[in-house]
Scaffold this motif. Structure first.
Motif, PDB file in Angstrom:
ATOM      1  N   VAL A 374     -29.426  -5.010 -12.300  1.00  0.00           N
ATOM      2  CA  VAL A 374     -30.588  -5.469 -12.923  1.00  0.00           C
ATOM      3  C   VAL A 374     -30.803  -7.626 -12.871  1.00  0.00           C
ATOM      4  N   VAL A 375     -29.434  -8.142 -12.719  1.00  0.00           N
ATOM      5  CA  VAL A 375     -29.747  -9.428 -12.881  1.00  0.00           C
ATOM      6  C   VAL A 375     -30.016 -10.584 -11.407  1.00  0.00           C
ATOM      7  N   THR A 376     -31.038 -10.519 -11.624  1.00  0.00           N
ATOM      8  CA  THR A 376     -31.814 -11.536 -10.654  1.00  0.00           C
ATOM      9  C   THR A 376     -30.540 -13.022  -9.725  1.00  0.00           C
ATOM     10  N   THR A 377     -29.777 -13.020 -10.509  1.00  0.00           N
ATOM     11  CA  THR A 377     -29.263 -13.865  -9.923  1.00  0.00           C
ATOM     12  C   THR A 377     -27.212 -12.937  -9.615  1.00  0.00           C
ATOM     13  N   ALA A 378     -27.327 -12.012  -9.235  1.00  0.00           N
ATOM     14  CA  ALA A 378     -25.653 -11.842  -9.462  1.00  0.00           C
ATOM     15  C   ALA A 378     -25.892 -11.167  -7.601  1.00  0.00           C
ATOM     16  N   THR A 379     -25.249 -11.949  -6.773  1.00  0.00           N
ATOM     17  CA  THR A 379     -25.845 -11.686  -5.751  1.00  0.00           C
ATOM     18  C   THR A 379     -23.728 -11.131  -4.800  1.00  0.00           C
ATOM     19  N   ASP A 380     -23.775 -11.931  -5.533  1.00  0.00           N
ATOM     20  CA  ASP A 380     -21.516 -11.773  -5.392  1.00  0.00           C
ATOM     21  C   ASP A 380     -21.036 -10.342  -6.347  1.00  0.00           C
ATOM     22  N   ALA A 381     -21.831  -9.521  -6.937  1.00  0.00           N
ATOM     23  CA  ALA A 381     -22.186  -8.237  -7.558  1.00  0.00           C
ATOM     24  C   ALA A 381     -20.601  -7.413  -6.571  1.00  0.00           C
ATOM     25  N   GLU A 382     -21.641  -6.979  -5.574  1.00  0.00           N
ATOM     26  CA  GLU A 382     -20.560  -5.986  -4.543  1.00  0.00           C
ATOM     27  C   GLU A 382     -20.027  -6.744  -3.912  1.00  0.00           C
ATOM     28  N   ARG A 383     -19.981  -7.815  -3.452  1.00  0.00           N
ATOM     29  CA  ARG A 383     -18.902  -8.642  -2.699  1.00  0.00           C
ATOM     30  C   ARG A 383     -17.270  -8.692  -3.622  1.00  0.00           C
ATOM     31  N   THR A 384     -18.031  -8.856  -4.773  1.00  0.00           N
ATOM     32  CA  THR A 384     -16.937  -9.248  -6.141  1.00  0.00           C
ATOM     33  C   THR A 384     -15.978  -7.155  -6.322  1.00  0.00           C
ATOM     34  N   ILE A 385     -17.164  -6.513  -6.712  1.00  0.00           N
ATOM     35  CA  ILE A 385     -16.364  -5.232  -6.808  1.00  0.00           C
ATOM     36  C   ILE A 385     -15.697  -4.994  -5.582  1.00  0.00           C
ATOM     37  N   LEU A 386     -15.652  -4.804  -4.183  1.00  0.00           N
ATOM     38  CA  LEU A 386     -15.405  -3.981  -3.521  1.00  0.00           C
ATOM     39  C   LEU A 386     -14.057  -4.888  -2.668  1.00  0.00           C
ATOM     40  N   ALA A 387     -13.910  -6.528  -3.296  1.00  0.00           N
ATOM     41  CA  ALA A 387     -12.478  -7.346  -3.064  1.00  0.00           C
ATOM     42  C   ALA A 387     -11.651  -7.065  -4.380  1.00  0.00           C
ATOM     43  N   GLY A 388     -12.009  -6.279  -5.374  1.00  0.00           N
ATOM     44  CA  GLY A 388     -11.141  -5.857  -6.747  1.00  0.00           C
ATOM     45  C   GLY A 388     -10.274  -6.704  -6.924  1.00  0.00           C
ATOM     46  N   VAL A 389      -8.828  -6.003  -7.868  1.00  0.00           N
ATOM     47  CA  VAL A 389      -7.951  -7.350  -8.045  1.00  0.00           C
ATOM     48  C   VAL A 389      -6.884  -6.204  -7.991  1.00  0.00           C
ATOM     49  N   PRO A 390      -6.515  -5.969  -6.602  1.00  0.00           N
ATOM     50  CA  PRO A 390      -5.176  -5.539  -6.438  1.00  0.00           C
ATOM     51  C   PRO A 390      -3.891  -5.298  -7.558  1.00  0.00           C
ATOM     52  N   PRO A 391      -3.687  -4.367  -7.719  1.00  0.00           N
ATOM     53  CA  PRO A 391      -3.544  -3.084  -7.523  1.00  0.00           C
ATOM     54  C   PRO A 391      -4.665  -1.988  -8.135  1.00  0.00           C
ATOM     55  N   VAL A 392      -5.784  -3.353  -8.453  1.00  0.00           N
ATOM     56  CA  VAL A 392      -6.716  -2.356  -8.783  1.00  0.00           C
ATOM     57  C   VAL A 392      -8.496  -2.364  -8.204  1.00  0.00           C
ATOM     58  N   HIS A 393      -8.610  -1.345  -7.584  1.00  0.00           N
ATOM     59  CA  HIS A 393      -9.528  -0.603  -6.868  1.00  0.00           C
ATOM     60  C   HIS A 393     -10.538  -0.401  -6.824  1.00  0.00           C
ATOM     61  N   PHE A 394     -12.243  -0.246  -6.974  1.00  0.00           N
ATOM     62  CA  PHE A 394     -13.582   0.373  -6.969  1.00  0.00           C
ATOM     63  C   PHE A 394     -13.546   0.872  -5.931  1.00  0.00           C
ATOM     64  N   ALA A 395     -14.640   1.772  -5.803  1.00  0.00           N
ATOM     65  CA  ALA A 395     -15.716   2.574  -4.844  1.00  0.00           C
ATOM     66  C   ALA A 395     -16.376   3.419  -5.049  1.00  0.00           C
ATOM     67  N   SER A 396     -17.429   3.566  -4.209  1.00  0.00           N
ATOM     68  CA  SER A 396     -18.562   4.075  -5.592  1.00  0.00           C
ATOM     69  C   SER A 396     -20.194   4.336  -4.648  1.00  0.00           C
ATOM     70  N   SER A 397     -20.436   5.096  -4.128  1.00  0.00           N
ATOM     71  CA  SER A 397     -21.555   5.243  -3.309  1.00  0.00           C
ATOM     72  C   SER A 397     -22.167   3.790  -3.663  1.00  0.00           C
ATOM     73  N   GLU A 398     -23.191   3.003  -4.474  1.00  0.00           N
ATOM     74  CA  GLU A 398     -23.519   2.512  -4.062  1.00  0.00           C
ATOM     75  C   GLU A 398     -22.783   1.306  -3.917  1.00  0.00           C
ATOM     76  N   VAL A 399     -21.858   0.670  -3.239  1.00  0.00           N
ATOM     77  CA  VAL A 399     -21.018  -0.515  -2.946  1.00  0.00           C
ATOM     78  C   VAL A 399     -21.014  -0.056  -1.809  1.00  0.00           C
ATOM     79  N   SER A 400     -21.434   1.136  -0.864  1.00  0.00           N
ATOM     80  CA  SER A 400     -21.843   1.521   0.355  1.00  0.00           C
ATOM     81  C   SER A 400     -22.120   0.618   1.052  1.00  0.00           C
ATOM     82  N   PRO A 401     -21.426   0.993   2.910  1.00  0.00           N
ATOM     83  CA  PRO A 401     -22.240   0.302   4.034  1.00  0.00           C
ATOM     84  C   PRO A 401     -23.252   0.771   4.241  1.00  0.00           C
ATOM     85  N   SER A 402     -23.456   1.719   3.560  1.00  0.00           N
ATOM     86  CA  SER A 402     -24.780   2.762   4.202  1.00  0.00           C
ATOM     87  C   SER A 402     -24.705   3.822   3.372  1.00  0.00           C
ATOM     88  N   PHE A 403     -26.084   4.552   3.465  1.00  0.00           N
ATOM     89  CA  PHE A 403     -26.447   4.946   2.206  1.00  0.00           C
ATOM     90  C   PHE A 403     -26.384   4.863   0.733  1.00  0.00           C
TER      91      PHE A 403
END
Length: 436
Positions: A374-403
């Motif tokens: 909901v922030v128009t400037t947050a264009t890197d949000a998904e990439r940042t979440i998917l990169a995580g900060v190992p050993p902490v990783h994130f995944a959800s349907s919202e950041v899926s490459p399909s559907f």
């Protein structure tokens, strides 16, 4: 006396379809893990309950189509039965329109959506625009714009004024079905599929165990719950972004990652199942599909499993759901019944059972069907979440490459994350072995 600390290879937080799929992938790779779920069931935003007739119904995510390959493969492998959504007959639009006008308006709304999706998400011309602001600039008829708004707010369950245009385009481009997404449901409920997947995990799945804190550092992670602490080499947070943002991380996540999680908001939806003795609308040549242009986000369709189990599902999405959630149960039933009577005739009042599930502020998933940026400037949000900060990783349907936002997307996201974690663990083992 303190509890003994458990140890495992990977802790997965959240047993929706993302977490379940990740767990099965790790299991296949021979990697030790524990899957922790806050609720007393698996499935996340997929859920089944008993209605007043004692029938098990989908109170959460329900529909699928043949263009969702991973989900369809699971359905076939687990021997589930597809129920075909009834679509024959006329589509009703309210306020009243002739069937031809309704069809014309629908296709005009779809033309707006196709025009929108022809824009590149990174086009500088749309930077900073919300969907609502872009829609205002279009030269379409008022009816087409209202139908478009009702369609989008019904699907994404947030006001168009909140959703960045680039984000909706990016999401819509990843939803690639060519047949209607309401094509099928499962006679056994979608929840039954989640239960089947969970049944393969045995003691590695723990229900009623919400994680309250995730400690992390170069040597691994520590997941804290009311039942104690679990140390692991990696953690996968398999939660919607807005829910993941509420977890306590120690130390705090890097500023860019915390910001990337904070720019999401959960959708709002109330799902209603109305049971009838017969599908009376079919006798009038109607499909049971109704879209209310004067109530954006309100939609109904036939979800009868067969002629003996006649039912309509009614979705109340977006700002309308936030208003209607204030109704008492009796007032909500009266409002919905009145709307159905206006659209389908007086038989709509002969209800056998009225069941509803308010997902607008769900404790463990925030809302439904999905979170949106909901922030128009947050264009890197998904990439940042998917990169995580190992050993902490994130995944959800919202950041899926399909559907994104669908069960199909959750399955894909969970498998991708698990494969990434497995690769990292196997690489670390190989490096340690070569150095010893």
């Amino acid at each position: 006396m303190s509890k003994e600390i458990e140890r495992t290879g990977v802790v997965i937080v959240g047993a929706g379809f993302t977490g379940l799929s990740a767990a099965l992938e790790l299991n296949k790779a021979g990697i030790d893990f524990l899957l922790l779920e806050a609720r007393d069931r698996v499935g996340g935003r997929v859920e089944a309950t008993l209605n007043g007739l004692g029938e098990r119904i989908d109170s959460g995510g329900q529909f699928l189509c043949e263009d969702m390959p991973e989900l369809m493969a699971l359905v076939e492998a687990r021997g589930k039965t597809l129920a075909v959504t009834y679509v024959e007959g006329d589509f009703i639009a309210r306020p009243s329109m002739s069937p031809k006008e309704a069809e014309r308006t629908y296709f005009a709304a779809m033309a707006i959506r196709e025009r929108m999706n022809a824009i590149a998400p990174d086009d500088p011309a749309i930077a900073g625009l919300t969907v609502a602001a872009w829609l205002d600039r279009q030269n379409d008829t008022a009816d087409a714009k209202v139908a478009f708004r009702s369609m989008i707010e019904g699907l994404w369950c947030l006001a168009l004024e909140k959703v960045p245009l680039w984000h909706l385009i990016d999401n819509d481009r990843r939803i690639t079905n060519e047949v209607p997404e309401l094509q099928y449901s499962l006679r056994e409920t979608m929840q039954s599929l989640a239960d089947d997947l969970a049944g393969e995990l045995g003691g590695r799945l723990r229900l009623n165990e919400p994680v309250t804190q995730i400690g992390h550092g170069p040597k691994g992670v520590r997941a804290i719950s009311a039942n104690g602490a679990i140390e692991a080499r990696q953690v996968l947070v398999a939660l919607p972004p807005a829910t993941a943002a509420k977890l306590d991380f120690a130390p705090s996540l890097p500023v860019n990652l915390k910001r990337a999680l904070d720019v999401w908001q959960s959708g709002a939806v109330i799902k209603i199942l109305v049971r009838y003795a017969t599908p009376f609308w079919r006798d009038r040549g109607l499909s049971g599909m109704v879209m209310w242009r004067d109530r954006p986000g309100l939609f109904a369709c036939d979800t009868s499993k067969d002629a003996d189990h006649a039912a309509l599902v009614v979705f109340v999405g977006g700002p309308l759901a936030l208003r209607w959630r204030e109704f008492s149960d009796a007032a909500l039933r009266a409002e919905v019944t009145a709307r159905l009577e206006e659209a389908l005739g007086p038989d709509a009042s002969d209800i056998l059972d009225f069941s509803h599930r308010d997902w607008t502020h769900d404790r463990w998933s925030g809302g439904a069907y999905s979170d949106l940026i909901v922030v128009t400037t947050a264009t890197d949000a998904e990439r940042t979440i998917l990169a995580g900060v190992p050993p902490v990783h994130f995944a959800s349907s919202e950041v899926s490459p399909s559907f994104p936002g669908y069960v199909e997307g959750a399955i894909v996201a969970g498998r991708i994350a698990a494969k990434k974690i497995a690769t990292e663990l196997q690489s670390a083992i190989a490096t340690k072995a070569s150095g010893s």
